[in-house]
Design an enzyme around this catalytic site. Structure first.
Site, mmCIF file in Angstrom:
data_model
loop_
_atom_site.group_PDB
_atom_site.id
_atom_site.type_symbol
_atom_site.label_atom_id
_atom_site.label_comp_id
_atom_site.label_asym_id
_atom_site.label_seq_id
_atom_site.Cartn_x
_atom_site.Cartn_y
_atom_site.Cartn_z
ATOM 1 N N VAL A 555 19.764 27.980 15.484
ATOM 2 C CA VAL A 555 18.324 28.106 15.735
ATOM 3 C C VAL A 555 17.980 29.316 16.589
ATOM 4 C CG1 VAL A 555 17.864 25.652 15.478
ATOM 5 C CG2 VAL A 555 18.475 26.542 17.725
ATOM 6 N N GLY A 556 18.973 29.997 17.144
ATOM 7 C CA GLY A 556 18.653 31.163 17.962
ATOM 8 C C GLY A 556 19.894 31.847 18.482
ATOM 9 N N GLY A 558 21.169 34.512 21.676
ATOM 10 C CA GLY A 558 20.816 35.059 22.974
ATOM 11 C C GLY A 558 21.791 36.125 23.420
ATOM 12 N N GLY A 561 25.330 34.183 23.782
ATOM 13 C CA GLY A 561 25.827 33.198 22.846
ATOM 14 C C GLY A 561 24.784 32.772 21.847
ATOM 15 N N VAL A 563 22.531 29.286 19.947
ATOM 16 C CA VAL A 563 21.974 27.949 20.147
ATOM 17 C C VAL A 563 21.934 27.245 18.795
ATOM 18 C CG1 VAL A 563 20.015 26.603 20.952
ATOM 19 C CG2 VAL A 563 20.590 28.749 22.087
ATOM 20 N N ASP A 684 14.156 36.271 34.350
ATOM 21 C CA ASP A 684 14.109 36.631 32.925
ATOM 22 C C ASP A 684 12.997 35.867 32.208
ATOM 23 O OD1 ASP A 684 14.856 38.064 30.707
ATOM 24 O OD2 ASP A 684 16.521 36.753 30.163
#
Length: 858
Positions: A555-556, A558, A561, A563, A684
């Site tokens: 799903v994503g 970063g 790493g 997700v 962030d």
């Protein structure tokens, strides 16, 4: 022969009467035509997109029937005496021909989109007593010529962009009763002559850039009722004359740079009912017999509250929130029996137990003592406050159980006891509170089954997160079913009989195994091992939950790493699993930092961690992962820029949703900065780190760069502040970090300001349109306020501001933009604090809700 006859003297008076009677209708007709032509001229020179002035036509002779036009009642002469075209969506410059309505007494052009300067031709309106041009986009100076309007009683020019000084000549209008000039860009000093106007009752000059001191003569008026000078740059003290006013009821002086002491006479006034002050607090606050409201919220007061505050026996509302008051809660406050509207002592540093005297406030409708350091049990005397509708006690250190006396709170609508250390069973008495609409018991230590009736019959109205020993009979709650726990308890003794001998026999083997693992790990796992008690999870569990890390569950991605979405056997809902790529530089440090941060923080707008995994994968390599609550609506980034994520048909965020999301994020940062034991800097803040649940509530996530702050306001030991370690995100990182500045809360504020600008404009700070050296902040600042619609997200404008809703624009959008600009200032000292941001956005949301429900924001 021609004969000349001289008129007979006795006919001369009759001739004069005849001439006058013949010429009078002509004069009357001229005046009537002048008014009609002035109105048609006004219409022809402005824009009327809604057709509000469609009845104004050349073919319609009786202009008294036109929209917004009022005439006198005499039959002999039709003259315009009032023109009200407020909130009609009109735009353009105000035509000078409006000055030809020489008999007009009332002119209201407010709540439109007029721009340009105020025409000096208004000086011709010698009969005018009411002039309202508020809530437009007017600029330039206030014309000196307005002083010719000698009958003027009300002058309203608020919520524009007027500049320059307030004309001293305005004080020549000796009948002025209300001067309302707030929310402009006026400079210079306050005209001294305002204090000499014998009828002036209301003077509102707030939220401008006025400088200098408060004129001593201002207090010589015997008619002042309301004075608001807040939000300027005034210096000096409060004049004794103002304190001695015999008629003043409301005085607001907040957000200035006033110094010195408050005149004692101010607190002995027999007329003052409401006071707003900041940066000043008296040693003795006297006996204000008529005071009904006292506001000191959103400042930086510290120390204790003066005990003789309890002398104010007419006080109905007391707000001391968002300060740094300390010590115990003053019992004197709880003896003010007149308190009926609200008592707000939240967001301070109060410690110790809650006084039993709190039960004396039997007439009070709202109490908030949240986000302090209060200890001990909830006093049973609170049950005496039978008219309470809102009770906030969250964010303290309270222990014990919920008192049985709470069954008397029949009027309670919202009860928030979250983020304490309350224990015991959730009492059935809460089901008897028929008015209860929202109950928050999250992050306590309650145990056993929850009730099933009353408010508990609707899971959306109850928040129980963070109570790991609760169970439910209704699968609608995110809790284990009580039948499962009961089954487990039956076998508890059997399990213990088996586990204890086995544990004794293998303890030596476990110790040896731990020693081997520690050597192989090369890093101390103390941070993750010391986290909140969580269910253990293995590499195999995560691999199975993600279907062996299948791309279909990704799903994503970063910085450190990926997700994945997955299902764990002990969770009824999907989870988000953040798997760290430990080959990337900084990934292990990020994992440790995130664990360290998440072990200390709990808030409704911070992502909830379920468990973690720090182990060895089948190949013998280190494996680290964090398991979070899954957010079905993805990230804010996906909603602001759906086309970039393959969601071109996804619906856009409405203005209301953007306000709510901005407030959620502000609450989260306020908590991190001001309510944690040690302030936590996120470092962030950006749209991809804001996640949205099914109800579009925002959750701040990703604490891989977070830094705790020590008492000296620098990064705590063990948390590096070097920019080599602090990556942040381009476009959102504070400019002082790029110049070697220390990490600070104001850095988060900057990132939040840029994020809020992105929410409002739909433009990233890294957009290619900003490659000319101007930032997103610069572009918005250049358009603020009168051209702000040019830079707002057109999707938001279409959804919420269609048709030119000027009230939404003035009450919600412009204040939002202003907050965003103040947060994203280049200099840290010019930025707001998150506590103040939360307060401002809360007010904006309330204004939006009032307008959306048909109410009117004053």
């Amino acid at each position: 022969m021609i004969r000349l006859f001289a008129p007979c003297p006795k006919f001369i008076p009759l001739l004069a009467v005849f001439i006058v009677s013949c010429s009078l209708p002509l004069a009357i007709s001229d005046d009537t035509d002048t008014d009609r032509e002035a109105l048609l001229c006004f219409k022809s020179q402005i824009s009327d997109p809604k057709g509000s002035l469609s009845s104004w036509s050349n073919t319609s002779q009786n202009f008294c029937n036109w929209q917004g036009v009022s005439c006198n009642n005499t039959q002999t002469q039709l003259r315009v005496i009032a023109l009200n075209v407020s909130s009609k969506g009109l735009s353009g410059s105000i035509p000078p021909c409006i000055g030809n309505l020489s008999s007009i007494a009332s002119l209201d052009l407010s709540r439109n989109a007029f721009l340009g300067k105020i025409p000096s031709e208004l000086r011709r309106l010698r009969q005018i007593s009411y002039l309202n041009l508020s809530i437009n986009s007017l600029e330039g100076r206030i014309p000196d010529e307005l002083s010719s309007c000698s009958n003027l009683k009300v002058l309203g020019l608020s919520n524009n962009s007027l500049q320059g000084e307030i004309p001293q000549s305005l004080t020549q209008c000796t009948h002025l009763q209300q001067v309302i000039l707030y929310n402009n860009k006026l400079e210079g000093s306050i005209p001294t002559g305002f204090g000499t106007l014998p009828e002036l009752k209301t003077l509102d000059l707030s939220n401008n850039a006025l400088r200098g001191g408060i004129p001593p003569l201002l207090g010589s008026s015997s008619s002042f009722v309301y004075v608001d000078l807040g939000g300027n740059q005034l210096t000096g003290g409060i004049p004794e004359f103002l304190a001695n006013s015999s008629s003043l009821q409301v005085l607001r002086l907040t957000q200035n740079s006033l110094t010195g002491e408050i005149p004692p006479a101010l607190f002995n006034s027999s007329t003052l009912t409401t006071i707003y002050l900041d940066r000043l607090i008296p040693d003795s606050i006297g006996n204000l017999a008529q005071l009904t409201e006292f506001h000191l919220d959103g400042n930086n007061f510290n120390g204790s509250i003066p005990s003789n505050l309890g002398q104010w026996r007419q006080l109905e509302k007391l707000d001391l929130s968002h300060n740094s008051f300390s010590g115990s809660l003053p019992s004197e406050v709880f003896n003010i029996s007149s308190l009926s509207q609200s008592l707000d002592l939240s967001h301070n540093l109060f410690a110790g137990p809650i006084p039993l005297e709190i039960g004396n406030l039997i007439n009070l409708g709202s109490i908030s003592i949240s986000n302090n350091r209060l200890t001990g049990e909830i006093p049973s005397t609170l049950g005496n406050c039978v008219l309470l509708e809102y009770l906030h006690m969250e964010g303290n250190l309270l222990t014990g159980s919920i008192p049985q006396s709470f069954m008397n709170l029949k009027s309670i609508k919202k009860l928030d006891l979250s983020r304490n250390s309350l224990s015991g069973k959730v009492p059935e008495l809460l089901t008897l509170l028929s008015s209860l609409q929202k109950l928050n018991l999250s992050f306590n230590d309650f145990e056993g089954p929850i009730p099933s009736n009353g408010v508990f019959g609707n899971a959306s109205r109850v928040i129980l997160d963070g109570n790991y020993r609760l169970c439910a009979n209704d699968p609608g709650y995110s809790l284990p079913l009580c039948s499962e726990l009961g089954s487990q308890s039956k076998h508890k003794s059997t399990i213990l009989k088996i586990v204890i001998p086995i544990a004794v026999s293998v303890v030596i083997s476990l110790l040896c195994l731990m020693a081997v693992l520690i050597k192989r790990r090369k890093q101390k796992p103390s941070l993750q091992q010391s986290s909140v008690n969580m269910r253990k999870i293995s590499y195999e569990d995560i691999a199975k939950a993600t279907d062996e890390f299948s791309p279909t569950n990704l799903v994503g991605l970063g910085s450190f790493g990926a997700v994945y979405k997955g299902m764990l056997p002990f969770e009824t809902n999907p989870v988000a699993i953040k798997v760290f790529d430990l080959n990337k530089y900084g990934a292990p440090t990020s994992f440790n930092a995130e664990c360290e941060a998440l072990r200390y923080i709990r808030h409704r707008n911070l992502v909830k961690i379920i468990t973690l995994c720090s182990t060895i994968d089948p190949n013998g390599y280190d494996f680290k992962a964090l398991v979070f609550q899954y957010m079905p609506n993805g990230s804010l980034e996906m909603w602001l820029h759906p086309e970039d994520h393959g969601h071109g048909k996804k619906r856009f965020l409405t203005l209301g949703e953007r306000i709510s999301l901005a407030l959620d994020i502000a609450y989260a940062l306020d908590y991190l900065h001001n309510q944690c034991v040690s302030p936590l800097i996120h470092c962030d803040i950006k749209p991809s780190n804001v996640l949205l649940d099914l109800e579009m509530t925002a959750y701040v996530s990703d604490f891989g760069l977070a830094r705790f702050m020590s008492a000296n306001s620098t990064a705590a030991p063990g948390n590096s502040t070097s920019l080599a370690d602090l990556k942040g995100s381009i476009g959102y990182i504070a400019p002082e970090y790029g110049m070697g500045g220390q990490i600070s809360m104001k850095g988060d504020v900057y990132s939040y300001g840029v994020l809020l600008l992105e929410i409002l404009t739909g433009k990233r700070p890294t957009d290619e349109k900003f490659n000319d050296g101007l930032s997103l902040h610069d572009r918005v600042d250049a358009a603020f306020p009168h051209r702000v619609t040019e830079i707002l997200d057109p999707n938001m404008l279409h959804n919420d501001l269609d048709g030119g809703n000027s009230e939404l624009m003035q009450s919600c959008v412009l204040p939002l933009v202003k907050v965003a600009l103040m947060c994203s200032m280049a200099s840290p000292k010019d930025r707001l604090g998150m506590a103040q941001v939360s307060t401002e956005l809360h007010s904006i949301k309330q204004a939006f809700l009032e307008l959306s429900s048909g109410g009117k924001v004053v």
